[in-house]
Design a protein around this motif. Structure first.
Motif, PDB file in Angstrom:
ATOM      1  N   GLN A  17       0.853  -1.180   0.000  1.00 30.48           N
ATOM      2  CA  GLN A  17       0.000   0.000   0.000  1.00 30.48           C
ATOM      3  C   GLN A  17       0.893   1.235   0.000  1.00 30.48           C
ATOM      4  O   GLN A  17       1.683   1.442   0.914  1.00 30.48           O
ATOM      5  CB  GLN A  17      -0.904   0.004   1.239  1.00 30.48           C
ATOM      6  N   GLY A  65       0.558   5.092  -0.013  1.00 29.25           N
ATOM      7  CA  GLY A  65      -0.416   6.165   0.140  1.00 29.25           C
ATOM      8  C   GLY A  65      -1.811   5.597   0.356  1.00 29.25           C
ATOM      9  O   GLY A  65      -2.002   4.411   0.629  1.00 29.25           O
ATOM     10  N   LYS A  66      -2.817   6.469   0.227  1.00 28.76           N
ATOM     11  CA  LYS A  66      -4.194   6.037   0.455  1.00 28.76           C
ATOM     12  C   LYS A  66      -4.796   5.313  -0.745  1.00 28.76           C
ATOM     13  O   LYS A  66      -5.537   4.356  -0.604  1.00 28.76           O
ATOM     14  CB  LYS A  66      -5.080   7.251   0.749  1.00 28.76           C
ATOM     15  N   ASP A  67      -4.482   5.803  -1.926  1.00 31.38           N
ATOM     16  CA  ASP A  67      -5.199   5.349  -3.109  1.00 31.38           C
ATOM     17  C   ASP A  67      -4.393   4.491  -4.074  1.00 31.38           C
ATOM     18  O   ASP A  67      -4.882   4.161  -5.147  1.00 31.38           O
ATOM     19  CB  ASP A  67      -5.717   6.568  -3.889  1.00 31.38           C
ATOM     20  N   THR A 115      -1.930   1.046  -4.735  1.00 27.54           N
ATOM     21  CA  THR A 115      -1.352  -0.227  -4.298  1.00 27.54           C
ATOM     22  C   THR A 115      -0.385  -0.704  -5.365  1.00 27.54           C
ATOM     23  O   THR A 115      -0.735  -0.802  -6.540  1.00 27.54           O
ATOM     24  CB  THR A 115      -2.446  -1.284  -4.088  1.00 27.54           C
TER      25      THR A 115
END
Length: 81
Positions: A47, A49-51, A53
């Motif tokens: 992962q 960051g948040k957005d 993968t």
């Protein structure tokens, strides 16, 4: 299907002709782990960051694992096989 079979046998022939000693458990272990990862479709997702993968899988993952195992596993002394 035939193409993949030819590529696989060509790779195996190259390994055998290069003189890899499979009586040495270290070499056998590294080769076996690499083959299991490639044939089994291993996948290691990260992962970022948040957005986002990032996934490492197949041949790329097997290459990284093979290099790490080669560095980590102790080398066999000639008299200790």
């Amino acid at each position: 299907m035939l193409l993949y079979g030819l590529i696989a046998t060509s790779g195996l022939r190259t390994i055998v002709e290069s003189g890899v000693d499979y009586k040495d458990k270290r070499n056998l272990t590294i080769s076996s782990v690499i083959l299991v990862i490639v044939i089994g479709g291993g996948l290691l997702p990260f992962q970022v960051g948040k957005d986002f993968t990032f996934s490492l899988g197949g041949i790329a993952l097997a290459t990284v694992v093979g290099i790490l195992l080669n560095l980590i596993l102790p080398k066999t002394v000639d008299g200790e096989k």
